[in-house]
Design a protein around this motif. Structure first.
Motif, PDB file in Angstrom:
ATOM      1  N   VAL A  98     -24.156 -26.829 -11.359  1.00 23.91           N
ATOM      2  CA  VAL A  98     -24.512 -27.178  -9.983  1.00 23.91           C
ATOM      3  C   VAL A  98     -25.067 -28.589  -9.991  1.00 23.91           C
ATOM      4  CG1 VAL A  98     -26.038 -26.639  -8.052  1.00 23.91           C
ATOM      5  CG2 VAL A  98     -24.955 -24.791  -9.316  1.00 23.91           C
ATOM      6  N   LYS A  99     -24.568 -29.391  -9.051  1.00 22.58           N
ATOM      7  CA  LYS A  99     -25.012 -30.785  -9.007  1.00 22.58           C
ATOM      8  C   LYS A  99     -25.971 -30.975  -7.846  1.00 22.58           C
ATOM      9  CE  LYS A  99     -20.657 -31.958  -8.862  1.00 22.58           C
ATOM     10  NZ  LYS A  99     -19.457 -32.801  -8.692  1.00 22.58           N
ATOM     11  N   GLN A 100     -27.058 -31.715  -8.131  1.00 23.18           N
ATOM     12  CA  GLN A 100     -28.007 -31.978  -7.067  1.00 23.18           C
ATOM     13  C   GLN A 100     -28.363 -33.452  -7.055  1.00 23.18           C
ATOM     14  OE1 GLN A 100     -32.004 -30.138  -6.966  1.00 23.18           O
ATOM     15  NE2 GLN A 100     -30.906 -28.469  -5.972  1.00 23.18           N
ATOM     16  N   LYS A 101     -28.102 -34.078  -5.929  1.00 22.83           N
ATOM     17  CA  LYS A 101     -28.412 -35.499  -5.845  1.00 22.83           C
ATOM     18  C   LYS A 101     -29.914 -35.678  -5.636  1.00 22.83           C
ATOM     19  CE  LYS A 101     -27.038 -38.323  -2.448  1.00 22.83           C
ATOM     20  NZ  LYS A 101     -26.080 -39.040  -1.612  1.00 22.83           N
ATOM     21  N   GLY A 102     -30.453 -36.716  -6.240  1.00 19.48           N
ATOM     22  CA  GLY A 102     -31.890 -36.954  -6.154  1.00 19.48           C
ATOM     23  C   GLY A 102     -32.485 -36.759  -7.526  1.00 19.48           C
ATOM     24  N   VAL A 131     -28.014 -20.576  -9.460  1.00 21.21           N
ATOM     25  CA  VAL A 131     -28.431 -21.420  -8.347  1.00 21.21           C
ATOM     26  C   VAL A 131     -27.342 -21.288  -7.288  1.00 21.21           C
ATOM     27  CG1 VAL A 131     -28.982 -23.758  -7.626  1.00 21.21           C
ATOM     28  CG2 VAL A 131     -29.589 -23.004  -9.921  1.00 21.21           C
ATOM     29  N   LEU A 132     -27.741 -20.890  -6.100  1.00 25.43           N
ATOM     30  CA  LEU A 132     -26.761 -20.683  -5.028  1.00 25.43           C
ATOM     31  C   LEU A 132     -26.982 -21.694  -3.915  1.00 25.43           C
ATOM     32  CD1 LEU A 132     -26.659 -16.822  -4.393  1.00 25.43           C
ATOM     33  CD2 LEU A 132     -24.967 -18.215  -5.579  1.00 25.43           C
ATOM     34  N   ASP A 133     -25.895 -22.176  -3.396  1.00 26.18           N
ATOM     35  CA  ASP A 133     -25.911 -23.106  -2.284  1.00 26.18           C
ATOM     36  C   ASP A 133     -26.078 -22.349  -0.983  1.00 26.18           C
ATOM     37  OD1 ASP A 133     -25.829 -25.716  -2.369  1.00 26.18           O
ATOM     38  OD2 ASP A 133     -23.664 -25.936  -2.643  1.00 26.18           O
ATOM     39  N   LYS A 134     -27.097 -21.538  -0.845  1.00 28.07           N
ATOM     40  CA  LYS A 134     -27.159 -20.641   0.302  1.00 28.07           C
ATOM     41  C   LYS A 134     -28.579 -20.436   0.765  1.00 28.07           C
ATOM     42  CE  LYS A 134     -23.514 -17.261   0.708  1.00 28.07           C
ATOM     43  NZ  LYS A 134     -23.220 -17.809   1.975  1.00 28.07           N
ATOM     44  N   ALA A 184     -34.943 -10.566 -11.594  1.00 28.52           N
ATOM     45  CA  ALA A 184     -35.216 -11.988 -11.832  1.00 28.52           C
ATOM     46  C   ALA A 184     -36.700 -12.209 -11.614  1.00 28.52           C
ATOM     47  CB  ALA A 184     -34.411 -12.862 -10.874  1.00 28.52           C
ATOM     48  N   ALA A 185     -37.307 -13.067 -12.417  1.00 31.59           N
ATOM     49  CA  ALA A 185     -38.743 -13.310 -12.277  1.00 31.59           C
ATOM     50  C   ALA A 185     -39.055 -13.928 -10.907  1.00 31.59           C
ATOM     51  CB  ALA A 185     -39.226 -14.219 -13.398  1.00 31.59           C
ATOM     52  N   VAL A 186     -38.168 -14.782 -10.446  1.00 32.02           N
ATOM     53  CA  VAL A 186     -38.386 -15.432  -9.149  1.00 32.02           C
ATOM     54  C   VAL A 186     -37.064 -15.617  -8.410  1.00 32.02           C
ATOM     55  CG1 VAL A 186     -39.368 -17.446  -7.982  1.00 32.02           C
ATOM     56  CG2 VAL A 186     -40.099 -16.901 -10.299  1.00 32.02           C
ATOM     57  N   VAL A 187     -37.065 -15.291  -7.138  1.00 33.54           N
ATOM     58  CA  VAL A 187     -35.962 -15.727  -6.277  1.00 33.54           C
ATOM     59  C   VAL A 187     -36.607 -16.593  -5.212  1.00 33.54           C
ATOM     60  CG1 VAL A 187     -34.145 -15.046  -4.687  1.00 33.54           C
ATOM     61  CG2 VAL A 187     -34.620 -13.655  -6.698  1.00 33.54           C
ATOM     62  N   GLU A 188     -36.154 -17.832  -5.154  1.00 33.49           N
ATOM     63  CA  GLU A 188     -36.850 -18.762  -4.281  1.00 33.49           C
ATOM     64  C   GLU A 188     -35.878 -19.645  -3.533  1.00 33.49           C
ATOM     65  OE1 GLU A 188     -40.442 -22.059  -4.623  1.00 33.49           O
ATOM     66  OE2 GLU A 188     -39.361 -21.455  -6.419  1.00 33.49           O
ATOM     67  N   GLN A 189     -36.207 -19.824  -2.250  1.00 32.08           N
ATOM     68  CA  GLN A 189     -35.357 -20.660  -1.414  1.00 32.08           C
ATOM     69  C   GLN A 189     -36.052 -21.992  -1.205  1.00 32.08           C
ATOM     70  OE1 GLN A 189     -33.659 -18.493   1.906  1.00 32.08           O
ATOM     71  NE2 GLN A 189     -34.277 -20.167   3.229  1.00 32.08           N
ATOM     72  N   VAL A 190     -35.349 -23.063  -1.543  1.00 32.38           N
ATOM     73  CA  VAL A 190     -35.976 -24.383  -1.460  1.00 32.38           C
ATOM     74  C   VAL A 190     -35.153 -25.293  -0.562  1.00 32.38           C
ATOM     75  CG1 VAL A 190     -36.692 -26.413  -2.788  1.00 32.38           C
ATOM     76  CG2 VAL A 190     -36.876 -24.136  -3.793  1.00 32.38           C
ATOM     77  N   LYS A 191     -35.848 -25.961   0.343  1.00 30.79           N
ATOM     78  CA  LYS A 191     -35.154 -26.880   1.238  1.00 30.79           C
ATOM     79  C   LYS A 191     -35.330 -28.296   0.722  1.00 30.79           C
ATOM     80  CE  LYS A 191     -34.586 -27.412   6.161  1.00 30.79           C
ATOM     81  NZ  LYS A 191     -33.497 -26.714   6.695  1.00 30.79           N
ATOM     82  N   LYS A 192     -34.198 -28.984   0.593  1.00 29.41           N
ATOM     83  CA  LYS A 192     -34.301 -30.358   0.124  1.00 29.41           C
ATOM     84  C   LYS A 192     -33.368 -31.210   0.970  1.00 29.41           C
ATOM     85  CE  LYS A 192     -35.028 -32.795  -4.050  1.00 29.41           C
ATOM     86  NZ  LYS A 192     -34.660 -33.020  -5.423  1.00 29.41           N
ATOM     87  N   ASN A 193     -33.914 -32.248   1.541  1.00 29.94           N
ATOM     88  CA  ASN A 193     -33.165 -33.031   2.518  1.00 29.94           C
ATOM     89  C   ASN A 193     -32.567 -32.069   3.545  1.00 29.94           C
ATOM     90  OD1 ASN A 193     -33.804 -35.185   0.837  1.00 29.94           O
ATOM     91  ND2 ASN A 193     -31.898 -34.928  -0.315  1.00 29.94           N
ATOM     92  N   ASP A 194     -31.252 -32.010   3.625  1.00 27.48           N
ATOM     93  CA  ASP A 194     -30.661 -31.112   4.613  1.00 27.48           C
ATOM     94  C   ASP A 194     -30.136 -29.828   3.994  1.00 27.48           C
ATOM     95  OD1 ASP A 194     -31.206 -32.759   6.681  1.00 27.48           O
ATOM     96  OD2 ASP A 194     -29.286 -33.825   6.587  1.00 27.48           O
ATOM     97  N   ASP A 195     -30.215 -29.752   2.655  1.00 30.26           N
ATOM     98  CA  ASP A 195     -29.623 -28.595   1.987  1.00 30.26           C
ATOM     99  C   ASP A 195     -30.679 -27.552   1.654  1.00 30.26           C
ATOM    100  OD1 ASP A 195     -27.291 -30.065   1.988  1.00 30.26           O
ATOM    101  OD2 ASP A 195     -27.777 -30.984   0.049  1.00 30.26           O
TER     102      ASP A 195
END
Ligand code: ADP
Ligand code: MG
Length: 532
Positions: A195-199, A212-215, A339-350
């Protein structure tokens, strides 16, 4: 005498090149292709900037990427590009090498053709040489002794690529990832998701023990983070699929409508209760989730994802050890994943969801980070080369010395072998050997060294029994490259030799090119082309 009628066999728009012309044309095309990629070979190779018709830019050092992006017109050129693709899919690295080998084999064959040696003799000689080279490779490859060798393989694959400055960090990630998903010598490359993440920068790239899911979660009222997550995986829709409901519903009074809605709600409540009672805290659903079901799940603090791709569902299953359930009646606590953690993270617009800390996951994610998309893409290509090489080494358990050492040693032994052959095949075997030497020669040339000096020294070293000596481009010395940590898996070389000799002999066997679009131009295209 009656006038002869011309006989038309081929349609008018078929153009034909025969005999020597066809052969020379094809060889020229192969040489040109090899020439295009040549300057990118090795750690000191240059990059190419490719601009497509819409103005998109790719900056790369990767042989197969270059040939995929350049619109090749010539049939023989396309055949060569095809072997780069095979190399990429079979091994994951060595694409420049295979194309250069093929080009050089054909260029050298031309020398023999000039001496009036028949193509079938050259073909036979090349076949003998390729077989012998494989035997030699198996003889001189060394076993993978420890993990450090795997790390060196990954680093060698990435030297000179966009990822160079952080190759140690990335090599660690690659080796750990392969080690994590391998079962014995079996490695399913689909188990390593990239998975590629800019920044941020390349050094912030990480290995996620999970996915890592794009969702983002289906509903904004669901929790954004769940610790110690029991995970339910389902591949059916969490919706009501009542056939009567889909047909016409006839309600004549408000009460009837109320009743209908209540019964639907009840069914959904029943469905979600089964999930809630299973102890699941996170749900991944391959299909849709009804709004009302989302509401009930959110109210119980459950995070739910809908329309997750099938391939990701399979990865989730391998990562979390959860079983994919196909019916609401089959949900059992022991089928849940963890899974030890399931976490949703917002970065820029994604918005991205991390499923981290799985116990002994059989699927992991390499999360690559870099400042721009162009860098990110090139890092991805370098990492894929590294992954391909490390998994090849794990599969075969054998490696060879890089920096052109293996090519020099095979060439030397092929020359000895040639002497044992009678007949003119001998000359072809010798040309095969000299095609292999093209690799160290180009490595030296691309580094700005004098190729003649380097080749002379290399030959002397190999003659005196230093079989692992290559050109180390970290210090520009001819020395034992294996000991210097310049290591490649044996499979890269086996595949490169097999594919390049196959395509070269195939092209040599062609003496007639029939093209129905009327174009059999060698590249560069003659200027009259396209004027019609
Ligand atoms: P390919 O697409 O064929 O893999 P690369 O550009 O990746 O082409 O170059 C691979 C070649 O570079 C191999 O022959 C390898 O041994 C050589 N190489 C890698 N690192 C070094 C180094 N530090 N010194 C010398 N040669 C190296
Ligand atoms: Mg490479």
């Amino acid at each position: 005498m009656a006038e002869k009628q011309p006989i038309y066999i081929l349609p008018e728009n078929v153009s034909r090149t025969i005999g020597k012309d066809a052969q020379r044309n094809n060889i020229l095309a192969a040489k040109i292709i090899a020439d295009i990629v040549k300057t990118t070979l090795g750690p000191k190779g240059m990059d190419k900037m490719l601009v497509d018709s819409t103005g998109n830019i790719i900056v790369t050092n990767d042989g197969v990427t270059i040939l995929e992006e350049v619109q090749l017109d010539h049939p023989a050129a396309k055949m060569i590009a095809e072997i780069a693709k095979t190399q990429e899919s079979e091994v994951g690295d060595g694409t420049t090498t295979v194309v250069m080998m093929a080009g050089k084999l054909l260029e050298n064959a031309e020398r023999l053709l000039d001496k009036k040696i028949h193509p079938t003799v050259i073909i036979k000689g090349y076949r003998l040489a390729a077989d012998k080279a494989k035997t030699i490779l198996h003889e001189i490859a060394t076993p993978v002794s420890d993990k450090n060798i795997l790390k060196q393989i990954a680093m060698t694959a990435m030297t000179g690529k966009g990822a160079e400055s952080n190759r140690e960090h990335l090599a660690n990630l690659i080796v750990t990832a392969v080690d994590q998903v391998a079962s014995g010598k079996e490695i399913d490359m689909n188990s390593i998701k990239i998975v590629k993440q800019k920044g941020n920068s390349i050094e912030d790239s990480e290995l996620v023990n999970g996915l890592v899911l794009d969702k983002e979660a289906a509903n904004e009222f669901m929790p954004k983070k769940v610790d110690n997550a029991s995970i339910l995986l389902v591949d059916f829709a969490l919706e009501l699929k009542n056939p009567e409901a889909e047909a016409k519903i006839s309600v004549s009074t408000p009460e009837q409508l109320q009743q209908f809605i209540a019964s639907e709600e009840l069914a959904l409540r029943d469905m979600t209760n089964k999930i809630i009672n299973s102890g699941a805290k996170v749900v991944f659903c391959q299909k849709g989730i009804d709004d009302v079901a989302q509401y009930f799940l959110a109210k119980s603090g459950i995070m739910a994802y809908r329309r997750v791709a099938k391939s990701d569902m399979e990865k989730l299953s391998r990562a979390t050890s959860g079983r994919i359930i196909s019916s609401i009646h089959e949900i059992r606590r022991e089928d849940l994943g963890f899974a030890a953690v399931v976490e949703q993270v917002k970065k820029n617009d994604d918005t991205i969801t991390y499923i981290r800390g799985c116990k002994n996951p059989k699927s992991v994610t390499l999360l690559l980070r870099a400042s721009t998309d162009h860098v990110l893409d090139e890092v991805e290509r370098a990492v894929k080369d590294g992954l391909g090489d490390v998994s090849s080494a794990v599969k075969d358990g054998k490696v060879v010395s890089g920096g052109g050492a293996i090519e020099m040693e095979i060439a030397k032994r092929l020359r000895q072998y040639a002497k044992t052959l009678g007949g003119r095949e001998q000359l072809a075997v010798e040309e095969f050997a000299s095609a292999l030497e093209f690799i160290p020669e180009t490595l030296a040339e691309n580094a700005g060294l004098d190729p003649v000096n380097v080749m002379t020294e290399l030959k002397q070293k190999h003659e005196s029994g230093h079989a692992k000596d290559g050109i180390n481009l970290f210090n520009n010395k001819v020395e034992d490259c294996l000991a210097a940590g310049i290591v490649e898996p044996v499979r890269v070389k086996l595949q490169a030799i097999a594919s390049s000799s196959e395509v070269a002999t195939m092209i040599l066997r062609i003496d007639d090119v029939l093209a129905s679009n009327g174009r059999v131009s060698a590249m560069p295209k003659p200027s009259y082309d396209g004027m019609d």
